[in-house]
Enzyme design. Structure first.
Site, PDB file in Angstrom:
ATOM      1  N   ILE A 196      -1.004  -3.344 -12.548  1.00 21.19           N
ATOM      2  CA  ILE A 196      -1.401  -1.988 -11.884  1.00 21.19           C
ATOM      3  C   ILE A 196      -2.825  -1.834 -12.676  1.00 21.19           C
ATOM      4  O   ILE A 196      -3.727  -1.392 -11.784  1.00 21.19           O
ATOM      5  CB  ILE A 196      -0.500  -1.019 -12.025  1.00 21.19           C
ATOM      6  CG1 ILE A 196       1.123  -1.392 -11.562  1.00 21.19           C
ATOM      7  CG2 ILE A 196      -0.919   0.421 -11.890  1.00 21.19           C
ATOM      8  CD1 ILE A 196       2.022  -0.441 -11.265  1.00 21.19           C
ATOM      9  N   HIS A 224      -7.847 -26.276  10.970  1.00 23.69           N
ATOM     10  CA  HIS A 224      -9.258 -26.117  10.442  1.00 23.69           C
ATOM     11  C   HIS A 224     -10.018 -25.265  11.343  1.00 23.69           C
ATOM     12  O   HIS A 224      -9.756 -25.191  12.531  1.00 23.69           O
ATOM     13  CB  HIS A 224      -9.942 -27.510  10.612  1.00 23.69           C
ATOM     14  CG  HIS A 224     -11.167 -27.433  10.063  1.00 23.69           C
ATOM     15  ND1 HIS A 224     -11.339 -27.507   8.731  1.00 23.69           N
ATOM     16  CD2 HIS A 224     -12.339 -27.753  10.781  1.00 23.69           C
ATOM     17  CE1 HIS A 224     -12.950 -27.452   8.413  1.00 23.69           C
ATOM     18  NE2 HIS A 224     -13.243 -27.868   9.781  1.00 23.69           N
ATOM     19  N   CYS A 261       6.730   2.673  -3.769  1.00 22.52           N
ATOM     20  CA  CYS A 261       5.905   1.576  -2.952  1.00 22.52           C
ATOM     21  C   CYS A 261       5.185   2.201  -1.950  1.00 22.52           C
ATOM     22  O   CYS A 261       4.180   2.065  -1.847  1.00 22.52           O
ATOM     23  CB  CYS A 261       7.225   0.506  -2.451  1.00 22.52           C
ATOM     24  SG  CYS A 261       6.346  -0.348  -1.057  1.00 22.52           S
ATOM     25  N   GLY A 314      10.096   5.759  -1.218  1.00 24.33           N
ATOM     26  CA  GLY A 314       9.758   5.492  -2.697  1.00 24.33           C
ATOM     27  C   GLY A 314       8.507   5.320  -3.210  1.00 24.33           C
ATOM     28  O   GLY A 314       7.531   5.771  -2.712  1.00 24.33           O
ATOM     29  N   GLY A 352       3.170   0.411 -17.885  1.00 23.63           N
ATOM     30  CA  GLY A 352       4.460   0.074 -17.484  1.00 23.63           C
ATOM     31  C   GLY A 352       5.089   1.285 -16.811  1.00 23.63           C
ATOM     32  O   GLY A 352       4.648   2.162 -16.689  1.00 23.63           O
ATOM     33  N   ARG A 353       6.471   1.100 -16.955  1.00 25.15           N
ATOM     34  CA  ARG A 353       7.148   2.080 -16.067  1.00 25.15           C
ATOM     35  C   ARG A 353       8.504   2.507 -16.902  1.00 25.15           C
ATOM     36  O   ARG A 353       9.046   1.857 -18.082  1.00 25.15           O
ATOM     37  CB  ARG A 353       7.910   1.392 -14.761  1.00 25.15           C
ATOM     38  CG  ARG A 353       6.948   0.533 -14.021  1.00 25.15           C
ATOM     39  CD  ARG A 353       6.078   1.154 -13.274  1.00 25.15           C
ATOM     40  NE  ARG A 353       6.804   2.519 -12.020  1.00 25.15           N
ATOM     41  CZ  ARG A 353       6.029   3.464 -11.631  1.00 25.15           C
ATOM     42  NH1 ARG A 353       4.731   3.535 -11.744  1.00 25.15           N
ATOM     43  NH2 ARG A 353       6.856   3.939 -10.791  1.00 25.15           N
ATOM     44  N   ALA A 385       8.313  -4.698  -5.062  1.00 20.36           N
ATOM     45  CA  ALA A 385       8.999  -4.264  -3.848  1.00 20.36           C
ATOM     46  C   ALA A 385       9.827  -5.160  -3.074  1.00 20.36           C
ATOM     47  O   ALA A 385      11.087  -4.937  -2.524  1.00 20.36           O
ATOM     48  CB  ALA A 385       7.774  -3.461  -2.794  1.00 20.36           C
TER      49      ALA A 385
END
Ligand code: FAD
Length: 489
Positions: free
Chosen positions: A183, A456, A40, A38, A281-282, A332
Site C-alpha cells: 500500500i 507477436h 476493496c 467493503g 498494516g491492518r 481481495a
C-alpha cells in the site's frame, strides 16, 4: 428445508459468498454497516487503481514528445474531476453488485451486526429498530481497517490513513509515507504522479519486504523510484511526528530491525512535510462483535482462526477474508476464493482452500506481479530449483510501448522443469501474472511454456522467451551473450 445462511460484512469476501450460497439454493441474509463492496471497492483496490490510471496517463502525456506527439503545455490534475470519477467508478460497481444480489434474491440489510450466538445476529439498521436474524450457518467476513500508530494517531488532516488519502481535498506539496509495503509503495507512485514530494520510510531492509515478493523486484522498484525522485529510506522508522499548523515534523530513526552499524549508529533525521500517510498494516474489525462471548478462537489482535475449510472452532461458523489476518493472505481475490469455499462448505461440500498458488499484484510503476515460490523460499523448503531472468528491454512490445524497465524471472524445479514461481516487474506485470498463475497451478514445465506459441508482438512473449532461455536455447540472445539480455525482436 431450505438452508439459511447469514453473512456479516459485504466486502469481496462476503458478497461473493452470498451469491454462491444463493446459487446453491440457500436463503441468504447479507449484513453490511457501510457501503457494499467493503474496503476493496470503496477504500482499496478500485479507488487506488482509478487514481493511478490518471497519474499514469498524465506521465504518458508528459513524455508524449518522445513518442512523436507534440502537446502544448503540460498535463495537470483536476482533483475535483478526478475524485468525481473515482466516485462514479465506485458507484457503477456498487450498482452492479446490488443488482446481482437482487437477482439472486439475497436479503441485503444495511446496519451494524452483532453476533448473539452461532445462529442469531442482531442488526441495528441506520433507521428503524433492531432486527434479529436467525440462520443455520454464519459466515464472518468483517474485514479490516487501517492500523494506527499510537505515537501519532490518524487525524484526517496531517496524519492520514489510506482511506483518508483516497478522499483528497488538496494535493499535498510533500508527504512522508510510513511503511514501504504494497500500500505504501502504491501510494508513493500515486502522490509522486500527482506532483507531491514523497519520502517513504520502511523498517525492513528493502521496499515490498514480503516473503512472496522476489528481492530482485524490490531492487528494480527502488531504482525506478530514484529515477522519479521518490525518496525512500529502508531500515528506518518514523519515531515521532510533531503536528504544526501547516505541516508535520517527523523524526526518522534507525529501525529496531536494522543490523548494519552505519544505520544503527546514525543520528535521527528530521523531515518537514505537509502530510504523513501511515500504511503499516491492518487492524481487525472482529473485536467487540460478540465473538468473544461465543468462545470463537481469535488471536490477541482480533484475527479469527479458521481451518482450510474456512470453518472456525465453532461448528457452523465460518470466517473468510481479511478477518483472518496476515497469517492468511489479505487480498481481495483471496477473500473471494475463501468466500466461495465457505459458502459451498456451509451447504455440505468438502472443499479446502489452497494457498500455494495465489498471485499478487502491486500497482507501482513499473507494476509487480508474483505467484508461487521465490528462489529463496523454494531453497529454504529444501527444493532443488533453478531460475532464469529475461529483461523487458529485449522484447519488441516493450520497446514499442517505451516501457523497458523490469524483467520476468521464473523459478523451476531443476529435475522436472516444473514451474514453482513466476516473478515479474515491468509493464502490465499485474496482467501478465495470470499466465504464470495458470502455469504454476497446472504444474506446467519450462518445455510447456517454451512450446506454447505466443502472439507477436505482445508482452507475454517474455514468458515464452524466458522459458527458451532457461532451456538453454534463447532465440533472441546472441550466442556469446546468452544469459544476458536479448537483442530484441
Ligand atoms: P473488507 O473489504 O474489509 O470488507 C468487510 C466489510 O465488513 C466492510 O464493508 C465492513 O464495513 C463490514 N463490517 C465489518 N464489521 C461489520 C459489522 N459488525 N456489521 C456489518 N458490517 C460489518 N487487494 C487486492 O487484491 N488488490 C489490490 O489492488 C488491493 N489494493 C488495496 C489498496 C488499499 C489502499 C487497501 C487498504 C487494500 C487493498 N487491497 C487490495 C486489499 C483488499 O481491499 C482486501 O484484502 C479486501 O477488501 C478484503 O475483503 P474482505 O471482504 O475480507 O473485507
Amino acid at each position: 428445508m431450505t438452508a439459511r445462511i447469514t453473512i456479516l460484512g459485504a466486502g469481496p469476501g462476503g458478497y461473493v459468498a452470498a451469491i454462491r450460497a444463493a446459487q446453491l439454493g440457500a436463503e441468504v441474509t447479507l449484513i453490511e454497516r457501510d457501503n457494499i463492496g467493503g474496503v476493496c471497492l470503496n477504500w482499496g483496490c478500485i479507488p487506488t487503481k482509478t487514481i493511478k490510471t490518471t497519474t499514469d496517463l498524465m506521465a504518458g502525456l508528459n513524455k508524449a514528445s518522445e513518442l512523436g506527439l507534440e502537446i502544448e503545455g503540460r498535463a495537470t490534475v483536476n482533483l475535483d474531476r478526478l475524485m468525481r470519477r473515482k466516485k462514479e467508478v465506485i458507484e457503477a460497481q456498487t450498482t452492479g453488485i446490488l443488482k446481482l444480489l437482487k437477482s439472486y434474491k439475497v436479503r441485503y440489510l444495511r446496519g451494524h451486526g452483532h453476533v448473539l450466538d452461532a445462529q442469531r445476529v442482531r442488526v441495528e439498521p441506520a433507521t428503524g429498530g433492531p432486527l434479529e436474524i436467525v440462520s443455520d450457518k454464519l459466515i464472518l467476513a468483517t474485514g479490516s481497517r487501517p492500523l494506527a500508530l499510537k505515537a501519532f494517531p490518524f487525524d484526517g488532516r496531517r496524519i492520514l490513513s489510506s482511506s483518508d488519502a483516497l478522499n483528497l481535498q488538496k494535493i499535498p506539496a510533500s508527504i512522508c509515507i510510513v511503511g514501504g509495503g504494497v500500500i505504501g509503495c502504491e501510494f508513493a507512485f500515486i502522490f509522486a504522479g500527482l506532483g507531491s514530494r514523497v519520502v517513504v520510510v520502511e523498517a525492513l531492509a528493502r521496499l515490498l519486504p514480503l516473503p512472496g515478493i522476489d528481492q530482485e523486484c524490490s531492487k528494480v522498484l527502488e531504482r525506478e523510484m530514484k529515477k522519479r525522485r521518490i525518496q525512500f529510506l529502508v531500515n528506518r522508522v518514523v519515531e515521532k511526528a510533531e503536528i504544526m499548523e501547516d505541516r508535520a515534523r517527523v523524526t526518522i530513526a534507525a529501525s529496531p530491525f536494522a543490523d548494519e552499524p552505519k544505520v544503527k549508529n546514525a543520528p535521527p533525521l528530521l523531515e518537514e512535510v505537509e502530510t504523513v500517510l501511515v500504511s503499516i498494516g491492518r487492524d481487525s474489525n472482529a473485536r467487540g462483535l460478540g465473538l468473544e462471548a461465543l468462545g470463537l478462537e481469535m488471536d490477541d489482535r482480533g484475527w479469527i482462526a479458521a481451518d482450510a475449510r474456512m470453518e472456525t472452532n465453532i461448528p457452523g461458523v465460518y470466517a473468510i477474508g481479511d478477518a483472518l489476518g496476515p497469517a492468511k493472505v489479505m487480498l481481495a481475490h483471496v477473500a473471494s476464493a475463501e468466500g466461495l469455499t465457505a459458502a459451498e462448505n456451509a451447504l455440505g461440500a468438502g472443499r479446502e482452500m489452497n494457498y500455494d498458488v495465489i498471485p499478487s499484484a502491486v500497482f507501482t510503476t513499473p507494476e509487480v506481479g508474483c505467484v508461487g515460490l521465490t528462489e529463496e523460499l523454494a531453497r529454504a523448503r529444501g527444493r532443488d530449483v533453478r531460475s532464469e531472468i529475461l529483461h523487458f528491454r529485449g522484447l519488441g512490445k516493450a520497446q514499442v510501448l517505451g516501457e523497458i524497465a523490469g524483467h520476468v524471472k521464473i523459478v523451476a524445479d531443476r529435475k522436472s522443469g516444473r514451474l514453482v514461481g513466476v516473478h515479474i516487474i515491468g509493464p502490465h506485470a499485474t496482467d501478465l501474472i495470470a499466465e504464470g498463475t495458470l502455469a504454476v497451478r497446472m504444474g506446467a514445465t519450462l518445455e510447456d511454456l517454451a512450446s506454447t506459441i505466443h502472439a507477436h508482438p505482445t508482452l507475454p512473449e517474455a514468458l515464452m522467451e524466458v522459458a527458451h532461455k532457461a532451456l538453454g536455447a534463447p532465440i533472441h540472445s546472441a550466442r556469446e551473450t546468452a544469459g544476458e539480455a536479448g537483442r530484441g525482436h
